[in-house]
Design a protein around this motif. Structure first.
Motif, mmCIF file in Angstrom:
data_model
loop_
_atom_site.group_PDB
_atom_site.id
_atom_site.type_symbol
_atom_site.label_atom_id
_atom_site.label_comp_id
_atom_site.label_asym_id
_atom_site.label_seq_id
_atom_site.Cartn_x
_atom_site.Cartn_y
_atom_site.Cartn_z
ATOM 1 N N LYS A 545 1.019 -3.435 -12.373
ATOM 2 C CA LYS A 545 0.691 -2.609 -11.207
ATOM 3 C C LYS A 545 -0.354 -3.246 -10.315
ATOM 4 C CE LYS A 545 1.986 1.965 -12.908
ATOM 5 N NZ LYS A 545 1.545 3.383 -13.049
ATOM 6 N N THR A 588 3.279 3.579 -7.969
ATOM 7 C CA THR A 588 4.623 3.776 -8.509
ATOM 8 C C THR A 588 5.524 2.771 -7.808
ATOM 9 O OG1 THR A 588 5.317 5.374 -6.821
ATOM 10 C CG2 THR A 588 4.144 6.243 -8.734
ATOM 11 N N ASN A 589 6.804 2.806 -8.130
ATOM 12 C CA ASN A 589 7.746 1.927 -7.433
ATOM 13 C C ASN A 589 7.937 2.322 -5.980
ATOM 14 O OD1 ASN A 589 8.239 0.389 -9.713
ATOM 15 N ND2 ASN A 589 9.869 1.766 -10.423
ATOM 16 N N GLN A 642 4.285 4.265 1.352
ATOM 17 C CA GLN A 642 4.905 5.204 0.423
ATOM 18 C C GLN A 642 6.298 5.545 0.930
ATOM 19 O OE1 GLN A 642 2.691 8.806 -0.325
ATOM 20 N NE2 GLN A 642 4.418 9.841 -1.282
#
Length: 880
Positions: A545, A588-589, A642
């Motif tokens: 990450k 996150t992905n 995002q």
């Protein structure tokens, strides 16, 4: 500097704590490709074992990394719409990391003709890339790429074809990773049809070195990479159009492409006097242009791309400006110097550009890239105008005419070589950039000044000829060595040397009774050199990450100048310790954040250094300062991304802070008893700027028929200037808020309603000066409605309501453009189009600029009302 050093040490401590506490169980790495070896971004990879199950979406380059796997034995599957799924069992026998062989998915033999678009991930964000799936943003048959771009969140396309992404201008277009039409973005997006595009990737490009090492510093170049569908890589298409209108308007173009695998040939030609592409831009422009682009992969080792562009632009711009110059007298009382001016400028410019890239993969460990670039331009122009300056009880009217001739040549060659050692991660690279410019400018000017104070009146006539020649030779060379320390950490050593040498000469002649007499006081030969040496050390950590780079650079710089006409030499030396850092975290992905810091030098220009006076405008005599130091700029920026891949929701945000040490600013001193002022330059501190912007796009339905978008931007600049030895700080705050609503109903309508409000406010450190504020409210609608199969109606309406501007005849322009197009012949090969531009005949540009203690309000003419009838013809064939 202390603040940045402490921040750097704190950042390093946090990074070390994280890397020491981020132990993983098992990590799986791999790539997902199609049978041709191209990546399948958005493909879904899943891992299942007896203890856990997780999935991930593939990056735009086809790679994926899955961490925190708790079992050595697992089943991995890969799936992508339109392709057969892949399933295989694996066992990790050694270590905690497994790199599997590339997964190649085969096209499905039973794929339905009608693909469900909602199953395609429309948006994908990674550390440096925002990727859009073209199928998720469908457009009409025959549309070019620019129509797709208008639908993408965070992307703007103006009327002249300029593209911005996340507030940053797109400077280059690539097709399948290769440059396309150089830096002519507007031509590139019009040249490619939308229905052959697979993905649109907006990339923050830090250069060839960064791609290999991952060490990314400085300001990236925003690049749009277009990938072409596999079944569209063989074929051709072309489009020709010709239009005639009233007011002697015409617009003709011819463009086409031929594709065969990796070989692609493209051409574009335009002849128009309707302001090039979209009717925007200042003044009225006639353009004749032609370009060709070629790219090919001759083998697995050798590839080439290159292009040539020719432009001839003739422009006529009529403008009015109102300038407010805020000064102080010896008692620090306010003095307002107001200038009301008008000008009529005509220019005729020619340019040739030739450039490209040659890539040679010598073997599996050696790589060479050479990028030559050549640019030659010439032009001539004339200007006529006048101004009235008011200062206390003084009035000066100036009438002026001038003509000029320019001749400019520039060449640049970039060379990059990389060597990979057998040990994974060990890397050595070299680079060299060579550039040369030769600029000549001849200017003949005539000025008449009429001065009035009470009953006293006098006049001055000035006629001058200035010949200026500037030559610059620059060389930059450097090397980088990267060594892996552990599985996830690397250390990099780098060194770069840069030298820029400039030779300048200026000959000034006074013209009287037709005779030219050399003026030795205004003539000069001045050379200067700027040299830097930079040694750096970087530490990089790569995690599942978290990715970060921290480093430190030492850079001595020398700026030296030689006034050859007066035998004067000046030398300024500076030394900077430059910490640098880059922090990237993937929550996150679908969600990521990166923060960067870097420092850089900025050398003064020739006119700022040359220690002689330029009195071509007696109302503002400019004298250089040979004792100037180079500026040093600290920059911090942050990017947040995002995306909800299923719903298509996107949030993008950016922030930037800059502080400049030894900022080069203007000094202005009044000449007693006149409206004239003496301008020079000095180094000072106190300048900083803050900038930020955001964009939120949210579909209101699963089919993305309705989309709402919020966007905004703001900036704060703390400008510093000196007037009569008094330091004045001027804070300029500008912000803009926008709301968009987009409707996409297949074969019915595509349109966007947009409204925005912006404000520009300037306040001063001296109470003697009042704040200045301007406001703008704008709304409009742009789109197309479709009737039956072959008829469409296009419209572009906008309304501006301005307040606080101090000049202009059209304060609140209303603009309306209508068009109707009818397609006919087999496969809609032909179309007839009629359009009306600026139907209310109010097209004009209104702007406000703030510089130090100066505010300039400007209004400029733009292309006015006309009507045009056009015939369009298209041919295309793919596959087979």
């Amino acid at each position: 500097m202390k603040l940045f050093t402490k921040s750097f040490l704190f950042f390093l401590l946090l990074a070390g704590i994280y890397s020491g506490s981020s132990a993983q169980n098992y990590i799986i790495k791999g790539t997902v490709l199609d049978t041709a070896g191209l990546p399948l971004p958005g493909a879904v990879v899943r891992v299942k074992s007896t203890t856990d199950s997780m999935g991930i979406s593939v990056n735009p380059d086809g790679t994926f990394i899955i961490g925190k796997i708790k079992s050595k034995q697992f089943t991995l599957s890969a799936a992508y719409i339109g392709y057969d799924s892949f399933v295989k069992q694996y066992l990790i026998e050694k270590g905690n990391t497994l790199t599997i062989d590339p997964i190649k998915l085969k096209p499905s033999s039973n794929t339905l003709d009608a693909v469900v678009i909602s199953g395609v991930p429309p948006v994908k964000v990674t550390e440096d890339t925002v990727s859009f799936n073209a199928k998720a943003f469908p457009v009409r048959d025959g549309d070019a790429v620019d129509e797709v771009l208008k639908k993408l969140p965070g992307v703007k396309v103006d009327k002249d074809g300029n593209v911005t992404s996340q507030g940053a201008p797109v400077t280059k277009i690539r097709v399948n990773g290769k440059d396309f039409f150089g830096t002519d973005v507007a031509t590139a997006i019009k040249n490619l049809p939308a229905d052959i595009i697979k993905n649109l990737q907006f990339i923050d490009d830090y250069g060839d070195q960064a791609k290999l090492t991952g060490i990314k510093t400085g300001e990236p170049e925003k690049i749009l990479n277009l990938t072409i569908q596999e079944d569209k890589k063989k074929g051709y298409f072309a489009r020709a159009s010709a239009g005639l209108g009233n007011a002697d308007r015409y617009n003709t173009s011819l463009r086409g492409n031929s594709l065969k695998g990796e070989r692609q040939v493209s051409f574009d030609a335009t002849s128009a006097n309707a302001n090039m592409r979209g009717g925007g831009g200042d003044g009225v422009t006639t353009r004749n242009a032609a370009g060709v682009n070629y790219k090919n992969e001759f083998s697995t080792k050798l590839s080439l791309d290159g292009g040539y562009n020719y432009n001839n632009d003739r422009n006529n711009t009529i403008s009015t400006t109102y300038t407010q110059n805020f000064l102080q007298d010896e008692n620090q009382n306010p003095v307002n110097r107001l200038e009301d001016a008008n000008s009529n400028n005509k220019n005729n410019n020619y340019s040739h550009w030739l450039g490209g890239n040659v890539e040679y993969k010598i073997d599996t460990i050696n790589y060479l890239k050479i990028s030559p670039n050549f640019n030659y331009s010439m032009g001539n122009g004339s200007s006529a105008g006048g101004s009235l300056i008011t200062q206390d009880t003084l009035f000066t009217r100036r009438e002026s005419t001038s003509s000029n001739y320019t001749n400019n040549l520039s060449t640049r060659t970039n060379i990059f070589f990389n060597h990979k050692f057998p040990k994974k991660g060990r890397n050595l690279s070299f680079w060299s950039n060579i550039n040369y410019t030769n600029n000549a400018n001849d200017r003949d000017s005539y000025n008449q000044y009429i001065n009035t104070q009470g009953s006293k009146k006098d006049s001055v006539v000035q006629n001058q000829l200035n010949n200026q020649l500037s030559r610059n030779f620059g060389l930059n060379a450097g090397a980088s060595y990267m060594e892996p320390l552990w599985k996830q950490t690397f250390i990099e050593f780098n060194y770069s040397w840069n030298r820029s040498s400039t030779n300048n000469s200026r000959e000034a002649y006074d013209i009287a009774n037709g005779n030219e007499v050399l003026n030795p006081q205004l003539s000069n030969v001045y050379d200067f050199q700027f040299t830097t040496n930079k040694v750096g050390l970087n530490y990089r950590y790569i995690g599942e990450k978290l990715n970060y780079t921290v480093g430190v650079n030492a850079q001595p710089a020398v700026l030296s100048g030689q006034n050859l006409s007066r035998d004067i030499t000046t030398v300024n030396k500076t030394f900077n310790i430059i910490p640098s850092g880059r922090f990237s975290y993937k929550f996150t992905n679908q969600q990521s954040l990166d923060i960067n810091y870097w420092g850089r030098n900025n050398q003064p220009g020739f006119l700022q250094l040359q220690p002689i006076s330029d009195n071509s405008n007696l109302q503002n005599i400019v004298t250089g300062n040979p004792n100037l130091k180079p500026e040093f700029i600290h920059s911090i920026n942050a990017h947040y991304k995002q995306a909800d891949w299923n719903a298509g929701k996107v949030i993008l945000a950016n922030f930037k802070y800059e502080r400049t040490e030894d900022r080069i600013v203007t000094t202005k001193n009044r000449v007693a008893g006149t409206v004239n002022q003496l301008t020079s330059y000095i180094n000072t501190d106190g300048f900083y700027s803050l900038q930020g912007d955001y964009n939120i796009s949210k579909p209101l339905s699963a089919e993305r028929k309705f989309t709402i978008g919020y966007s905004g931007s703001g900036q704060l600049n703390n400008n510093i200037s000196f007037t009569d030895d008094n330091k004045i700080a001027a804070k300029n705050v500008a912000w803009r808020q926008e709301l968009e609503f987009r409707v996409d109903l297949k074969d019915i309508a595509n349109f966007e309603i947009e409204t925005s409000y912006s404000q520009n406010l300037t306040s001063y450190s001296s109470d003697a000066f009042t704040d200045r504020q301007s406001n703008r409210f704008e709304y409009g609608i742009e789109g197309r409605n479709y009737f039956f199969k072959d008829l469409s109606l296009g419209y572009d309406f906008s309304k501006q309501i301005n307040s606080g501007f101090d000049n202009g005849s059209v304060r609140n322009p209303t603009l309306l453009r209508l068009s109707m197009e009818y397609k006919f012949m087999k496969n809609d090969m032909a179309a007839i189009r009629i359009e009306g531009f600026d139907l209310f005949d109010q097209n004009s540009g209104i702007s406000r600029d703030v510089f130090d203690n100066v505010i300039v309000d400007r209004q400029v003419n733009r292309l006015g009302r006309y009507f045009m009838l056009s015939l369009i013809y298209r041919v295309r064939q793919f596959g087979g």
